[in-house]
Motif scaffolding. Sequence first.
Motif, PDB file in Angstrom:
ATOM      1  N   ALA A 188       0.852  -1.194   0.000  1.00 29.06           N
ATOM      2  CA  ALA A 188       0.000   0.000   0.000  1.00 29.06           C
ATOM      3  C   ALA A 188       0.882   1.236   0.000  1.00 29.06           C
ATOM      4  N   SER A 189       0.511   2.242  -0.788  1.00 34.36           N
ATOM      5  CA  SER A 189       1.305   3.463  -0.848  1.00 34.36           C
ATOM      6  C   SER A 189       0.456   4.601  -1.410  1.00 34.36           C
ATOM      7  N   SER A 190       1.085   5.769  -1.535  1.00 35.55           N
ATOM      8  CA  SER A 190       0.408   6.954  -2.058  1.00 35.55           C
ATOM      9  C   SER A 190       1.094   7.421  -3.330  1.00 35.55           C
ATOM     10  N   LEU A 191       0.316   7.992  -4.218  1.00 35.89           N
ATOM     11  CA  LEU A 191       0.817   8.560  -5.468  1.00 35.89           C
ATOM     12  C   LEU A 191       1.097  10.044  -5.263  1.00 35.89           C
ATOM     13  N   PRO A 192       1.752  10.724  -6.227  1.00 34.15           N
ATOM     14  CA  PRO A 192       2.144  12.133  -6.037  1.00 34.15           C
ATOM     15  C   PRO A 192       1.007  13.080  -5.699  1.00 34.15           C
ATOM     16  N   ASP A 193      -0.226  12.764  -6.127  1.00 34.63           N
ATOM     17  CA  ASP A 193      -1.362  13.655  -5.864  1.00 34.63           C
ATOM     18  C   ASP A 193      -2.074  13.319  -4.567  1.00 34.63           C
ATOM     19  N   GLY A 194      -1.569  12.327  -3.820  1.00 31.26           N
ATOM     20  CA  GLY A 194      -2.221  11.918  -2.587  1.00 31.26           C
ATOM     21  C   GLY A 194      -3.198  10.778  -2.763  1.00 31.26           C
ATOM     22  N   SER A 195      -3.438  10.352  -3.997  1.00 32.90           N
ATOM     23  CA  SER A 195      -4.289   9.191  -4.229  1.00 32.90           C
ATOM     24  C   SER A 195      -3.647   7.965  -3.590  1.00 32.90           C
ATOM     25  N   GLU A 196      -4.491   7.066  -3.096  1.00 33.63           N
ATOM     26  CA  GLU A 196      -3.987   5.869  -2.421  1.00 33.63           C
ATOM     27  C   GLU A 196      -4.164   4.653  -3.321  1.00 33.63           C
ATOM     28  N   VAL A 197      -3.208   3.748  -3.257  1.00 34.10           N
ATOM     29  CA  VAL A 197      -3.284   2.538  -4.070  1.00 34.10           C
ATOM     30  C   VAL A 197      -2.757   1.359  -3.272  1.00 34.10           C
ATOM     31  N   VAL A 198      -3.457   0.237  -3.376  1.00 37.54           N
ATOM     32  CA  VAL A 198      -3.029  -1.024  -2.782  1.00 37.54           C
ATOM     33  C   VAL A 198      -2.752  -1.975  -3.939  1.00 37.54           C
ATOM     34  N   VAL A 199      -1.548  -2.534  -3.979  1.00 35.39           N
ATOM     35  CA  VAL A 199      -1.109  -3.360  -5.103  1.00 35.39           C
ATOM     36  C   VAL A 199      -1.055  -4.812  -4.671  1.00 35.39           C
ATOM     37  N   ASN A 200      -1.673  -5.680  -5.450  1.00 32.72           N
ATOM     38  CA  ASN A 200      -1.721  -7.101  -5.136  1.00 32.72           C
ATOM     39  C   ASN A 200      -0.450  -7.811  -5.596  1.00 32.72           C
ATOM     40  N   ALA A 201      -0.383  -9.110  -5.335  1.00 42.49           N
ATOM     41  CA  ALA A 201       0.802  -9.901  -5.646  1.00 42.49           C
ATOM     42  C   ALA A 201       1.115  -9.922  -7.138  1.00 42.49           C
ATOM     43  N   ASP A 202       2.408 -10.056  -7.464  1.00 43.32           N
ATOM     44  CA  ASP A 202       2.900 -10.168  -8.840  1.00 43.32           C
ATOM     45  C   ASP A 202       2.306  -9.070  -9.715  1.00 43.32           C
ATOM     46  N   THR A 203       2.513  -7.841  -9.307  1.00 43.57           N
ATOM     47  CA  THR A 203       1.952  -6.686 -10.020  1.00 43.57           C
ATOM     48  C   THR A 203       3.031  -5.635 -10.247  1.00 43.57           C
ATOM     49  N   ARG A 204       2.986  -5.012 -11.419  1.00 37.79           N
ATOM     50  CA  ARG A 204       3.863  -3.881 -11.723  1.00 37.79           C
ATOM     51  C   ARG A 204       3.001  -2.644 -11.953  1.00 37.79           C
ATOM     52  N   LEU A 205       3.388  -1.548 -11.310  1.00 36.24           N
ATOM     53  CA  LEU A 205       2.704  -0.273 -11.497  1.00 36.24           C
ATOM     54  C   LEU A 205       3.763   0.801 -11.650  1.00 36.24           C
ATOM     55  N   HIS A 206       3.653   1.617 -12.697  1.00 33.27           N
ATOM     56  CA  HIS A 206       4.618   2.705 -12.818  1.00 33.27           C
ATOM     57  C   HIS A 206       3.934   3.976 -13.286  1.00 33.27           C
ATOM     58  N   TYR A 207       4.593   5.106 -13.000  1.00 37.66           N
ATOM     59  CA  TYR A 207       4.043   6.414 -13.330  1.00 37.66           C
ATOM     60  C   TYR A 207       5.189   7.400 -13.468  1.00 37.66           C
ATOM     61  N   SER A 208       4.906   8.534 -14.106  1.00 39.13           N
ATOM     62  CA  SER A 208       5.915   9.571 -14.287  1.00 39.13           C
ATOM     63  C   SER A 208       5.891  10.537 -13.106  1.00 39.13           C
ATOM     64  N   SER A 209       7.016  11.206 -12.896  1.00 43.72           N
ATOM     65  CA  SER A 209       7.069  12.213 -11.842  1.00 43.72           C
ATOM     66  C   SER A 209       6.521  13.538 -12.366  1.00 43.72           C
ATOM     67  N   GLY A 210       6.395  14.504 -11.472  1.00 44.72           N
ATOM     68  CA  GLY A 210       6.030  15.858 -11.879  1.00 44.72           C
ATOM     69  C   GLY A 210       4.576  16.040 -12.239  1.00 44.72           C
ATOM     70  N   TRP A 211       3.665  15.401 -11.509  1.00 43.96           N
ATOM     71  CA  TRP A 211       2.239  15.589 -11.776  1.00 43.96           C
ATOM     72  C   TRP A 211       1.847  17.033 -11.466  1.00 43.96           C
ATOM     73  N   THR A 212       1.123  17.654 -12.381  1.00 42.85           N
ATOM     74  CA  THR A 212       0.689  19.039 -12.232  1.00 42.85           C
ATOM     75  C   THR A 212      -0.817  19.106 -12.377  1.00 42.85           C
ATOM     76  N   ASP A 213      -1.497  19.803 -11.452  1.00 42.48           N
ATOM     77  CA  ASP A 213      -2.949  19.923 -11.538  1.00 42.48           C
ATOM     78  C   ASP A 213      -3.331  20.604 -12.855  1.00 42.48           C
ATOM     79  N   GLY A 214      -4.334  20.052 -13.498  1.00 48.32           N
ATOM     80  CA  GLY A 214      -4.740  20.549 -14.806  1.00 48.32           C
ATOM     81  C   GLY A 214      -4.297  19.636 -15.932  1.00 48.32           C
TER      82      GLY A 214
END
Length: 316
Positions: free
Chosen positions: A119-145
């Motif tokens: 379980a962790s948080s994304l740059p905007d404060g959104s929460e995510v829980v990741v299950n087994a054998d899972t890959r999740l990636h995202y870019s840095s520098g999220w800007t509102d809009g």
Amino acid sequence: MEDLLCDETFLSWYFRRDVRAIRRWEQWMAENPESHYPVQQAVDLLSSLTLQEEAFTREQIIRSEKVLLDRIRKVRKMAPVRRSWIAAAGIIILAVGSALIYSAHNKFEWHTAYGEIKASSLPDGSEVVVNADTRLHYSSGWTDGKDREVWLSGEAFFHVRKTPLKSRFIVHGRDFDIIVTGTRFNVISREEKANVLLEEGSVLLHTDDGEDLKMKPGDFVEYDHHHLAKRVVKMDSVTAWKEHRLSFDSTSLKEVAAIIKEQYGVTVRLEGEAIETRTVSGIMPNDNLDVLLKALEATTEFKIVRRDDEVRIIQN
């Protein structure tokens, strides 16, 4: 090989950054068997150049680039043929190095092992829980809009925060995109299955084939035979994995075997006449494979034997 190394989507395939790029290049390689040799050359070179972020600082990389550029300048004094070959090699290395630097400093990836939940948080404060054998990636520098984008291969539960400018939140899966502003939903995007359960808010599903489907709370949608289809499920059964539980409701042993393989990466063999269609019901712990197997054996009429990475479910 040079063309491959300079292609951003090929690098995304190699670094497993983009599900669509992965699918595109694997299909292309399957349809073009003559591509095997240059692809293998490119992969070998990338493997030899891969940098670990912990091992090199940005300053070290910049210094290395400077040394490389100085050496390329010296090449100009060499014979024309040799000079052309080394200059080309230098361009390839610089292109690959830039991709590696971009990947290390602008991309974030989480990878859970079999049996692991994170379980962790994304740059905007959104929460995510990741299950087994899972890959999740995202870019840095999220800007509102601007769109907030993540790429998922596996299973995750998202609680997306709304932003003042109502920026879209997009989950790119293997077979479809999920477009939201603020909501709670569970998504599976695996090779053998893909579905979404919406708990709260609203989302729009968009497939690569142009199909759109708007979901409302309580909806469960599967991607089946290249189409989106709503199904009736028990919400608690779908999201029980977040509490390290598995909820079975007249679930066939064939499906149970697939879930165990998915969660723990083991081979499951069903032995007995018509055993695949026998069903299981109950809520079982899912934070340890041996404990899960004992709970499963206690509620069924089958014998379960585990040896290393193989599980046999044997009809008595």
